[in-house]
Design an enzyme around this catalytic site. Sequence first.
Site, PDB file in Angstrom:
ATOM      1  N   TYR A  81      29.535  21.830  69.688  1.00  0.00           N
ATOM      2  CA  TYR A  81      28.493  22.540  68.941  1.00  0.00           C
ATOM      3  C   TYR A  81      28.595  24.053  69.149  1.00  0.00           C
ATOM      4  CZ  TYR A  81      24.364  24.918  67.606  1.00  0.00           C
ATOM      5  OH  TYR A  81      23.545  25.848  67.037  1.00  0.00           O
ATOM      6  N   GLU A 141      23.246  31.272  71.135  1.00  0.00           N
ATOM      7  CA  GLU A 141      23.436  29.833  70.992  1.00  0.00           C
ATOM      8  C   GLU A 141      23.274  29.112  72.325  1.00  0.00           C
ATOM      9  OE1 GLU A 141      23.559  28.018  68.399  1.00  0.00           O
ATOM     10  OE2 GLU A 141      23.603  29.659  66.957  1.00  0.00           O
ATOM     11  N   ASP A 167      23.991  20.211  65.732  1.00  0.00           N
ATOM     12  CA  ASP A 167      23.021  20.079  66.815  1.00  0.00           C
ATOM     13  C   ASP A 167      21.924  19.114  66.381  1.00  0.00           C
ATOM     14  OD1 ASP A 167      21.586  21.518  64.934  1.00  0.00           O
ATOM     15  OD2 ASP A 167      20.949  23.097  66.321  1.00  0.00           O
ATOM     16  N   SER A 184      14.778  16.718  82.515  1.00  0.00           N
ATOM     17  CA  SER A 184      15.111  15.673  81.545  1.00  0.00           C
ATOM     18  C   SER A 184      15.160  14.290  82.192  1.00  0.00           C
ATOM     19  CB  SER A 184      16.462  15.985  80.888  1.00  0.00           C
ATOM     20  OG  SER A 184      17.483  16.086  81.870  1.00  0.00           O
TER      21      SER A 184
END
Length: 359
Positions: A125, A42, A143, A307
């Site tokens: 999450y 994950e 998510d 990002s």
Amino acid sequence: MVDVSYREAAEVGKRLLAWYNEAKRDLPWRRTSDPYKIWVSEVMLQQTRVETVIPYWNRFIERFPTVEALADAPEEEVLKLWEGLGYYSRARNLQAAVREVKAKYGGRVPDKQEEMLALPGVGRYTSGAVLSIAYNVPVPAVDGNVFRVLSRIFLIEDDVSKPAARKKFEALAEFLIPPGEASNFNQSLMELGARVCMPKHPRCERCPVHDMCRAYKEGVQEDLPVKGKKKPPRPIDIATGIVWNAGRVLITRRPPQGLLAGLWEFPGGEVAGGESHKAALQRIFAEKWNLSVRVQSHFANVQHTFSHIRWNLQAYTCEANGGAAAEAEDTRWVQVWQLADFPMPVAHQKLAKALAGLV
């Protein structure tokens, strides 16, 4: 919460479970119920495609098969195995968290949400995914895929970047979990979002609940979910030096906090406004390492986008004047063939590979 009847929720759950049992991909972390191994998957899957993660997960689990193995490993070895996955804070947080699991819980991953959420780097999450998939605890795991699926099935037009929207989606996802089926149901939502209810051009004809999907009925499925617009990444000019001395090249380690913390790279830094890359290199080497260098020739250009920023990196071969900078904990003079032993950001891996091709 969204207006959903118990009958509608039960039907959605039944159809998604049936579809998932037939259509789910055979992924290596689905062949285990070990919460540690599921947790690793994950964390790796955040911001990263499944196809990319599979070989990384296999290598990582082979080297660190247990909580204890990862907890006891040197951080640099962990980062080296993570090299290329990006978002390296994930690896550092994961190791910090498993060290806490080893110390506080005897190496057993907690099965209570408040305990999972108290671990470093574990958010709602990740906690929900590990608890539901590994322990079948009926908690949501929302998510990007789940945001998309639920916003379309139930025509939710809330901006998913807002905290209030997350609470609404989590409440809905929890309400939808069929009794005793948290593991498979949460994975069915993720799988549907990854393979059918895709961001662009959703494959509605393949969806097991398309006739129940409110967005599909309205013809607005491609408009959902609603997201606030992100700012474009800010460009930054970087000057980097490939500094030679006595057949070895200089590398330095980034600070222990911040972007790409703890990774090794060829030294350099940001170019100031109105400054040439060569002048920037001479200034940076003098300020940071008290080293005088002679900038010789352009070596390579590399771009890398994060990002929030985009590196426009120009690298130059350089020669150290008056001897080498002293080696320290965060400074090394190495042979080119040794570069592969150090965890490096992607942009600097490209420089290292280009350098190896020239030697």
